[in-house]
Design a protein around this motif. Structure first.
Motif, mmCIF file in Angstrom:
data_model
loop_
_atom_site.group_PDB
_atom_site.id
_atom_site.type_symbol
_atom_site.label_atom_id
_atom_site.label_comp_id
_atom_site.label_asym_id
_atom_site.label_seq_id
_atom_site.Cartn_x
_atom_site.Cartn_y
_atom_site.Cartn_z
ATOM 1 N N GLY A 233 13.396 -8.356 -5.812
ATOM 2 C CA GLY A 233 13.220 -8.922 -7.145
ATOM 3 C C GLY A 233 12.148 -8.240 -7.956
ATOM 4 O O GLY A 233 11.894 -8.611 -9.099
ATOM 5 N N LEU A 234 11.503 -7.219 -7.354
ATOM 6 C CA LEU A 234 10.530 -6.424 -8.104
ATOM 7 C C LEU A 234 11.159 -5.058 -8.372
ATOM 8 O O LEU A 234 11.489 -4.324 -7.441
ATOM 9 N N PHE A 235 11.339 -4.734 -9.636
ATOM 10 C CA PHE A 235 12.062 -3.532 -10.035
ATOM 11 C C PHE A 235 11.140 -2.553 -10.752
ATOM 12 O O PHE A 235 10.225 -2.960 -11.471
ATOM 13 N N THR B 163 9.286 5.079 -2.521
ATOM 14 C CA THR B 163 8.608 3.977 -3.218
ATOM 15 C C THR B 163 9.469 2.720 -3.193
ATOM 16 O O THR B 163 8.997 1.624 -2.858
ATOM 17 N N LYS B 164 10.735 2.872 -3.538
ATOM 18 C CA LYS B 164 11.643 1.724 -3.553
ATOM 19 C C LYS B 164 11.840 1.158 -2.150
ATOM 20 O O LYS B 164 11.903 -0.070 -1.963
ATOM 21 N N ALA B 165 11.931 2.049 -1.146
ATOM 22 C CA ALA B 165 12.087 1.594 0.237
ATOM 23 C C ALA B 165 10.866 0.807 0.695
ATOM 24 O O ALA B 165 10.985 -0.195 1.416
ATOM 25 N N ALA B 166 9.672 1.251 0.282
ATOM 26 C CA ALA B 166 8.447 0.548 0.660
ATOM 27 C C ALA B 166 8.418 -0.856 0.059
ATOM 28 O O ALA B 166 7.974 -1.819 0.716
ATOM 29 N N ASP C 211 12.858 12.124 -3.581
ATOM 30 C CA ASP C 211 12.444 11.581 -2.292
ATOM 31 C C ASP C 211 11.250 10.645 -2.451
ATOM 32 O O ASP C 211 11.171 9.590 -1.801
ATOM 33 N N LEU C 212 10.321 11.023 -3.315
ATOM 34 C CA LEU C 212 9.142 10.194 -3.553
ATOM 35 C C LEU C 212 9.535 8.859 -4.187
ATOM 36 O O LEU C 212 9.024 7.796 -3.815
ATOM 37 N N LEU D 24 0.827 -1.203 0.000
ATOM 38 C CA LEU D 24 0.000 0.000 0.000
ATOM 39 C C LEU D 24 0.861 1.253 0.000
ATOM 40 O O LEU D 24 0.528 2.242 -0.657
ATOM 41 N N ALA D 25 1.976 1.226 0.713
ATOM 42 C CA ALA D 25 2.839 2.403 0.789
ATOM 43 C C ALA D 25 3.459 2.719 -0.564
ATOM 44 O O ALA D 25 3.496 3.877 -0.996
ATOM 45 N N ALA D 26 3.969 1.687 -1.253
ATOM 46 C CA ALA D 26 4.550 1.904 -2.576
ATOM 47 C C ALA D 26 3.495 2.378 -3.561
ATOM 48 O O ALA D 26 3.735 3.281 -4.370
ATOM 49 N N ALA D 27 2.314 1.769 -3.506
ATOM 50 C CA ALA D 27 1.235 2.162 -4.412
ATOM 51 C C ALA D 27 0.832 3.608 -4.176
ATOM 52 O O ALA D 27 0.573 4.364 -5.131
#
Length: 555
Positions: free
Chosen positions: A515-517, A504-507, A499-500, A366-369
């Motif tokens: 493995g999801l890029f 996203t990558k950190a989430a 930063d955004l 949810l955070a990445a989305a």
């Protein structure tokens, strides 16, 4: 005008460039499933490849246990724009990864690279128009067998900016700077002193492009060069675009050297002290600052890559869901011409626009989305029109011809169009004899209302603007070749963009989605060349991940 103004999941470098000084829930179990081969959209499944085809369309099952080893892909690349195509190409040619597929929801590859050709001699682009001929871009073209099809613009052809009712040439090299009339003497002196470091210090917050340029180079450089340049590259608002995110190399010069010139000198010293890698002798050597395309348009590149990928490219495959399966694998559900299909893979590369990725990744993170949903893509229209050669104002001709890359229009100059590319002057065989072809861009972050305009109104706006500066007022109506409206065109690298993207990558990592890029123009940059360069870098990350996975399983 940015040759890649529409870096719609792709883009290119700019025709206008500054002098060197200066983009599910888990399915239920099914009653029956069969391991069959993936095939091209519309084709029959092969008996030798490795996808799960659901025979019972009332359900979308996932295999309850670990899938058979032969049914697991190393990588699934989602989205066959230029980023996805380049990643797929690099996986097979540079990293010996052959067990992958590239999927595309549409019935063709290439993303927003669209070339149109007619029998009466016209050829135009509806998306990005050209690319900066960097070595990675040229290497991709050569690897795909297109070396002899490359075409380059005349490096001596002028670029123009409209100012006070006149098209004024932009300096193409430092020695031109004292003599061009786009800026006053005072403006040139202010820019020179500022570039040397005689200017206010950097603030303690992230600067917009407007803040950075006005502080370092003065008001005239911003209003007459950089603001229209931002229109050409991003169709954006420089008061909101981040200098660090959008033009990071220039931003870094001041950070590293205390001033723009100080940073440039330091960068030159660093290059001279380090060993220079050997350039691939297969690559052509374009002269000067120019842009490139192909003999039959940009679509030649995605077509060539697609042909080399063969059955690994899956067209009309619409991804409807992605979830984590057992063993760290990813399970992807597709609607395809053959019916629902589920594939499992060790890694996934999402090259689709951020808002599409946001919807697909919501069940996983949810955070990445949420972060992905915050990137902004304004609408842009590409309007291609043709006039007879005698429609050009005499003062805009050189030796009886319309010469140049094109023209940009600062927002304060009262025209609605962002700018115009002289397509038939830039590359050969773009229009019949006696005709000129002009590609015009309109819309962007400062004019999103174009999305509600009809095609005829967009043409009227473009024609009205052109008759004020380039076309004779009494000229016949133009031949309208194409109007392409992109509702979500170019991702805006706004303040906070980096930063955004980092959050996203950190989430993704925090939610265990190794493995999801993420890839595409909102990650790597909006220009076509930036998409290609970024795709090569991300492919290396994918290959490293797969190598670590293989090593860990062996141990």
């Amino acid at each position: 005008m940015d040759a890649n103004l529409l870096s719609l999941p792709s883009s290119s470098s700019s025709t206008f460039r500054l002098p060197r000084s200066s983009l599910f829930s888990s399915p239920r179990n099914s009653k029956r499933r069969t391991i069959v081969g993936c095939s091209r959209a519309g084709g029959k499944p092969s008996s030798t490849a490795n996808s799960v085809v659901i025979q019972d369309k009332a359900a979308l099952p996932i295999k309850s246990g670990p899938p058979a080893s032969q049914s697991v892909l190393d990588c699934v690349v989602v989205g066959a724009g230029i980023s996805g195509l380049t990643i797929a190409h690099a996986l097979s040619t540079s990293h010996n990864v052959d067990n992958f597929i590239l999927t595309e929801a549409r019935d063709r590859a290439g993303g927003n690279i669209i070339t149109v050709q007619t029998d009466d001699g016209y050829l135009w682009e509806q998306g990005p128009n050209s690319f900066q001929p960097t070595d990675p871009m040229l290497a991709l073209a050569v690897d795909c067998g297109l070396k002899d099809d490359l075409v380059f613009g005349d490096p001596d052809a002028p670029r123009f900016v409209l100012w006070n009712g006149k098209l004024r040439p932009v300096p193409s090299k430092p020695s031109d700077f004292p003599f061009f009339d786009l800026m006053s003497l005072g403006g040139k002196l202010r820019a020179g002193f500022g570039a040397l470091g005689i200017r206010p210090p950097p603030p303690d917050h992230e600067e917009s492009i407007e803040e950075f340029v006005r502080r370092n180079l003065g008001h005239e450089v911003f209003e007459r060069l950089i603001e229209p340049f931002c229109s050409g590259v991003y169709a954006g608002d420089p008061a909101k675009l981040s200098m660090k995110a959008a033009f990071g190399k220039v931003w870094k010069l001041e950070q590293d050297g205390g001033s723009i010139i100080g940073g440039a000198l330091k960068a030159v010293q660093g290059k001279s002290s380090s060993s220079k890698p050997t350039r691939d002798p297969r690559l052509p050597k374009p002269k000067g600052q120019t842009v490139g395309s192909f003999r039959k348009g940009l679509s030649m590149l995605p077509d060539a890559i697609s042909a080399r990928l063969g059955r690994k490219l899956k067209l009309s495959w619409s991804l409807t869901g992605i979830r984590k399966a057992q063993g760290g694998l990813y399970s992807l559900t597709y609607d395809t011409p053959e019916g629902p299909i589920i594939v499992q893979s060790k890694s996934v590369v999402m090259t689709v626009p951020s808002h599409v990725a946001s919807s697909l990744l919501q069940p996983l993170s949810l955070a990445a989305a949420d972060s992905l949903s915050k990137f902004y893509y304004p609408p842009v229209a590409a309007v291609s029109v043709s006039y007879s050669k005698d429609s050009i104002r005499p003062e805009c001709l050189m030796d009886g011809e319309l010469k140049g890359f094109g023209q940009l229009h600062p927002r304060c100059q009262g025209l609605e169009a962002l700018g115009t590319i002289y397509s038939s002057s830039l590359f050969p065989n773009r229009a019949p004899a006696g005709r000129i072809l002009l590609l015009n861009y309109i819309g962007g972050a400062t004019n999103p209302g174009i999305i509600s305009k009809s095609e005829s109104l967009l043409v009227e706006s473009v024609d009205r603007d052109l008759r004020k500066i380039l076309i004779r007022p009494d000229a016949k109506d133009p031949l309208v070749l194409g109007v392409k409206v992109w509702p979500q065109a170019i991702p805006q690298f706004l303040i906070g963009h980096n930063d955004l993207l980092d959050s996203t990558k950190a989430a993704l990592q925090c939610d265990g989605l190794q493995g999801l890029f993420l890839a595409g123009n909102y990650v790597t940059g909006v220009a076509l060349g930036k998409c290609v360069e970024g795709a090569y870098e991300i492919t290396s990350e994918v290959a490293s991940f797969l190598s670590r996975q293989s090593t860990s399983h062996l141990s």
